[in-house]
Design an enzyme around this catalytic site. Structure first.
Site, PDB file in Angstrom:
ATOM      1  N   LYS A   1      42.650  34.781   8.385  1.00 19.99           N
ATOM      2  CA  LYS A   1      42.109  34.381   9.696  1.00 19.99           C
ATOM      3  C   LYS A   1      41.227  33.137   9.448  1.00 19.99           C
ATOM      4  CE  LYS A   1      38.804  34.520  12.120  1.00 19.99           C
ATOM      5  NZ  LYS A   1      38.270  33.217  12.649  1.00 19.99           N
TER       6      LYS A   1
ATOM      7  N   GLU B   1      31.335  35.407   0.049  1.00 18.78           N
ATOM      8  CA  GLU B   1      30.746  34.119  -0.343  1.00 18.78           C
ATOM      9  C   GLU B   1      30.005  33.582   0.867  1.00 18.78           C
ATOM     10  OE1 GLU B   1      30.710  32.801  -3.280  1.00 18.78           O
ATOM     11  OE2 GLU B   1      31.998  34.309  -4.188  1.00 18.78           O
TER      12      GLU B   1
ATOM     13  N   CYS C   1      28.221  24.850   1.576  1.00 19.32           N
ATOM     14  CA  CYS C   1      27.346  25.955   1.162  1.00 19.32           C
ATOM     15  C   CYS C   1      26.556  25.596  -0.085  1.00 19.32           C
ATOM     16  CB  CYS C   1      28.175  27.207   0.916  1.00 19.32           C
ATOM     17  SG  CYS C   1      29.480  26.933  -0.300  1.00 19.32           S
TER      18      CYS C   1
ATOM     19  N   GLU D   1      19.059  27.286   6.241  1.00 17.00           N
ATOM     20  CA  GLU D   1      20.209  26.516   5.773  1.00 17.00           C
ATOM     21  C   GLU D   1      20.544  25.530   6.888  1.00 17.00           C
ATOM     22  OE1 GLU D   1      24.040  28.521   5.725  1.00 17.00           O
ATOM     23  OE2 GLU D   1      24.582  27.494   3.872  1.00 17.00           O
TER      24      GLU D   1
HETATM   25  P1  NAD Z   1      30.633  31.808  10.216  1.00 18.57           P
HETATM   26  O1  NAD Z   1      30.103  32.966   9.473  1.00 18.57           O
HETATM   27  O2  NAD Z   1      30.182  31.576  11.580  1.00 18.57           O
HETATM   28  O3  NAD Z   1      32.212  31.875  10.282  1.00 18.57           O
HETATM   29  C1  NAD Z   1      33.003  32.020   9.124  1.00 18.57           C
HETATM   30  C2  NAD Z   1      34.266  32.763   9.469  1.00 18.57           C
HETATM   31  O4  NAD Z   1      33.897  34.092   9.843  1.00 18.57           O
HETATM   32  C3  NAD Z   1      35.028  32.193  10.664  1.00 18.57           C
HETATM   33  O5  NAD Z   1      36.409  32.300  10.412  1.00 18.57           O
HETATM   34  C4  NAD Z   1      34.611  33.102  11.809  1.00 18.57           C
HETATM   35  O6  NAD Z   1      35.571  33.188  12.821  1.00 18.57           O
HETATM   36  C5  NAD Z   1      34.487  34.428  11.086  1.00 18.57           C
HETATM   37  N1  NAD Z   1      33.605  35.403  11.720  1.00 18.57           N
HETATM   38  C6  NAD Z   1      32.480  35.175  12.436  1.00 18.57           C
HETATM   39  N2  NAD Z   1      31.955  36.346  12.862  1.00 18.57           N
HETATM   40  C7  NAD Z   1      32.747  37.326  12.370  1.00 18.57           C
HETATM   41  C8  NAD Z   1      32.726  38.755  12.468  1.00 18.57           C
HETATM   42  N3  NAD Z   1      31.778  39.403  13.131  1.00 18.57           N
HETATM   43  N4  NAD Z   1      33.702  39.458  11.836  1.00 18.57           N
HETATM   44  C9  NAD Z   1      34.663  38.818  11.137  1.00 18.57           C
HETATM   45  N5  NAD Z   1      34.743  37.471  11.043  1.00 18.57           N
HETATM   46  C10 NAD Z   1      33.790  36.733  11.648  1.00 18.57           C
HETATM   47  O7  NAD Z   1      30.362  30.536   9.272  1.00 18.57           O
HETATM   48  P2  NAD Z   1      30.753  29.019   9.518  1.00 18.57           P
HETATM   49  O8  NAD Z   1      29.777  28.436  10.467  1.00 18.57           O
HETATM   50  O9  NAD Z   1      32.206  28.886   9.816  1.00 18.57           O
HETATM   51  O10 NAD Z   1      30.537  28.432   8.059  1.00 18.57           O
HETATM   52  C11 NAD Z   1      29.321  28.011   7.596  1.00 18.57           C
HETATM   53  C12 NAD Z   1      28.693  29.076   6.735  1.00 18.57           C
HETATM   54  O11 NAD Z   1      29.574  29.425   5.678  1.00 18.57           O
HETATM   55  C13 NAD Z   1      27.444  28.583   6.046  1.00 18.57           C
HETATM   56  O12 NAD Z   1      26.476  29.589   6.064  1.00 18.57           O
HETATM   57  C14 NAD Z   1      27.913  28.303   4.635  1.00 18.57           C
HETATM   58  O13 NAD Z   1      26.901  28.321   3.669  1.00 18.57           O
HETATM   59  C15 NAD Z   1      28.904  29.366   4.432  1.00 18.57           C
HETATM   60  N6  NAD Z   1      29.823  28.999   3.360  1.00 18.57           N
HETATM   61  C16 NAD Z   1      29.754  29.673   2.184  1.00 18.57           C
HETATM   62  C17 NAD Z   1      30.580  29.298   1.127  1.00 18.57           C
HETATM   63  C18 NAD Z   1      30.509  30.000  -0.199  1.00 18.57           C
HETATM   64  O14 NAD Z   1      31.458  29.875  -0.979  1.00 18.57           O
HETATM   65  N7  NAD Z   1      29.455  30.719  -0.513  1.00 18.57           N
HETATM   66  C19 NAD Z   1      31.473  28.243   1.303  1.00 18.57           C
HETATM   67  C20 NAD Z   1      31.500  27.579   2.525  1.00 18.57           C
HETATM   68  C21 NAD Z   1      30.683  27.981   3.565  1.00 18.57           C
END
Ligand code: NAD
Length: 508
Positions: free
Chosen positions: A199, A275, A309, A404
């Protein structure tokens, strides 16, 4: 801001209506990929995929329903049994072919990354190039998921440890480095004999999902082994994490969503590979080579507009070099070209992905200034383009430092000795990555050893990824590690079999 459109057409569940072969920005992407079919999913809401530089809607994709996700899991579960028993080289070869196709379609992939994700050339280089090299490495995981043979305490017994694929791996990925962050989970899962339900993030349904479906389809992956369901996190994502057949959920995203996802996965005893977010320190000691520290600080803060991230969230700088460091970094920041990266390779800082992300980071800047921070350069936004911003006089509790910010924003925090630098660096709920600069490598190692993060880089900056090195965080930055043997561990299950070859004397 991404817009969900409701269309009132009649619900027709699974009619495959899309000829899904073309790999190009303007191809027909308005479908999900389930059981080897491109399903239009008529009657579902549509998600606009927008070019953040121009606001132009590139295409729409369906927002998969919970039922669609269930169908994807059913297909994945069925296909996995045969895939697990497919000869190693066939599994490796499919993943290797995807890496080759990524090379072949370089121009198309770069165009998609630039238009859908606002990726500047330097970001495309690493995302596209890193995906290619990762694909070649991950193909070999098919051969590397091996076990061991061990002696026993019991006379005449043989111990065997085997690694088996877990079954179905769910993958939920974010929008910031979508192709790479989806592929880093999908490729190892498939190579090690699992099937996948992916997804992608709402803003990047093509590069984070549908593009991979087309590449794996062209590479000859059997139907059902990879299923891609674009959709909303709260519905499609929630259903994927909660699905009883989701054996591992490889989630990359925010700590907020990761907490919900983790609970959902554990509830049915799936394994949460999480992650999550970071608040990464870049520590500059007083004996550092300032040129190197500033250059590293510039790259680590502004690559992909800071939407990474592992980008630098806080610059923690010794008070004796603080002013010079901040001024030099501000000079470098002011030189960086901001703009639309499509067809302009000189752009370094592209657009922020959407309005809500931009508003959040501008709020952090505003609150930091209200609390006493001083903007040396930047501080404004024009549409989704945020100026590279350097703020001094910052303390660790100010909004741009303790959150962040995920933007091209540099809060610079002073410290007086190494102990204080470590204390500030660790004063966050996150523990993802960090960097430290010093002319004395032993001293740098001492500081680096005390910073509680999963990835630490001496005389560099934190934006580093290598296919064979463990990627992941401590504290609220997640659970588990990607890449190499670390991800093989997560996507396989260990089974101990003992064979009693001689009569065993039982006590009763
Ligand atoms: P987000 O958590 O809003 O969304 C990430 C994914 O999760 C999307 O596909 C979203 O649709 C899905 N999602 C959201 N709520 C959900 C739920 N309740 N159940 C299941 N899926 C759900 O994050 P974002 O804004 O897309 O990305 C930015 C964040 O991701 C930042 O905090 C960043 O640090 C983190 N990130 C971490 C890594 C890592 O490897 N540690 C890498 C890249 C980004």
């Amino acid at each position: 801001m991404r817009e969900i459109r409701r269309v009132n057409t009649k619900m027709s569940d699974a009619a495959p209506t899309v000829e899904g072969s073309e790999i190009a920005l303007d191809a027909d992407w308005n479908a999900a990929y389930i059981d080897g079919e491109w399903r239009r999913l008529e009657g579902r809401e549509r998600i606009d995929v927008t070019n953040p530089s121009t606001g132009e809607v590139i295409t729409q994709v369906p927002a998969a329903s919970r039922d669609d996700v269930d169908e994807a899991f059913a297909a994945a579960k069925e296909a996995q049994v045969e895939w697990e028993n497919t000869p190693l080289e066939e599994r490796a070869s499919v993943v290797r072919t995807v890496a080759k196709l990524l090379e072949e379609y370089e121009d198309e992939v770069r165009e998609i990354l630039a238009a859908e994700g606002g990726s500047a050339k330097s970001k495309q280089d690493i995302e596209w190039g890193g995906s290619v090299s990762f694909g070649y490495d991950a193909a070999q995981y098919a051969y590397r998921a091996d076990g061991r043979h061990a002696q026993s305490q019991i006379p005449g017994k043989e111990n065997i440890v085997e690694r088996k694929p877990v079954g179905v791996v769910g993958v939920i990925s974010p929008w910031n480095v979508p192709l790479k962050l989806s592929f880093r989970a999908v490729a190892p899962a498939i190579a090690t004999g699992n099937s996948v339900v992916l997804k992608p993030a709402e803003d990047t349904s093509i590069s984070g999902g549908l593009l991979l479906a087309r590449l794996f389809e062209e590479a000859g992956l059997p139907d059902g082994v990879l299923n891609v369901v674009p959709g909303e996190g709260a519905t499609a994502g929630d259903q994927a994490a909660s699905h009883p057949d989701c054996d591992v959920m490889a989630f990359t995203g925010s700590t907020r969503a990761g907490r919900i996802v983790g609970k959902n996965v554990v509830d049915h005893f799936g394994f949460p590979a999480l992650e999550l977010g970071g608040n990464n320190p870049h520590v500059v000691l007083e004996d550092a080579d300032l040129d190197a520290a500033v250059e590293a600080g510039t790259f680590g803060s502004f690559w992909n507009q800071g939407q990474v991230c592992i980008s630098i969230n806080r610059h923690i700088v010794h008070e004796s070099v603080y002013d010079e460091y901040a001024e030099r970094l501000a000079e470098r920041a002011a030189e960086l070209k901001v703009g639309n990266p499509v067809d302009d390779d000189d752009v370094v800082v592209g657009p922020i992905i959407n309005e809500s992300q931009r508003d959040q980071m501008m709020e952090y800047v505003e609150e930091t200034v209200e609390a006493g921070g001083e903007v040396l350069t930047g501080g404004e936004a024009d549409g989704l383009f945020v100026e590279p911003t350097v703020i001094t006089n910052v303390t660790n509790d100010m909004a741009a430092a303790c959150n962040e910010h995920f933007g091209p924003i540099v809060p610079v925090i002073p410290f007086s000795d190494d102990e204080e630098a470590v204390e500030i660096a660790n004063d966050t709920e996150y523990g993802l990555a960090g960097s430290v600069h010093s002319g004395d490598l032993g001293r740098a190692r001492d500081v680096s050893d005390q910073i509680d993060v999963g990835m630490m880089h001496v005389n560099d900056q934190p934006v580093n990824v290598e296919p064979h090195m463990p990627f992941g965080g401590m504290k609220e930055s997640g659970i588990g590690r990607y890449n190499g043997e670390y991800i093989i561990d997560e996507f396989t299950e260990v089974k101990w079999t003992s064979v009693q070859r001689e009569d065993r004397g039982y006590p009763f």
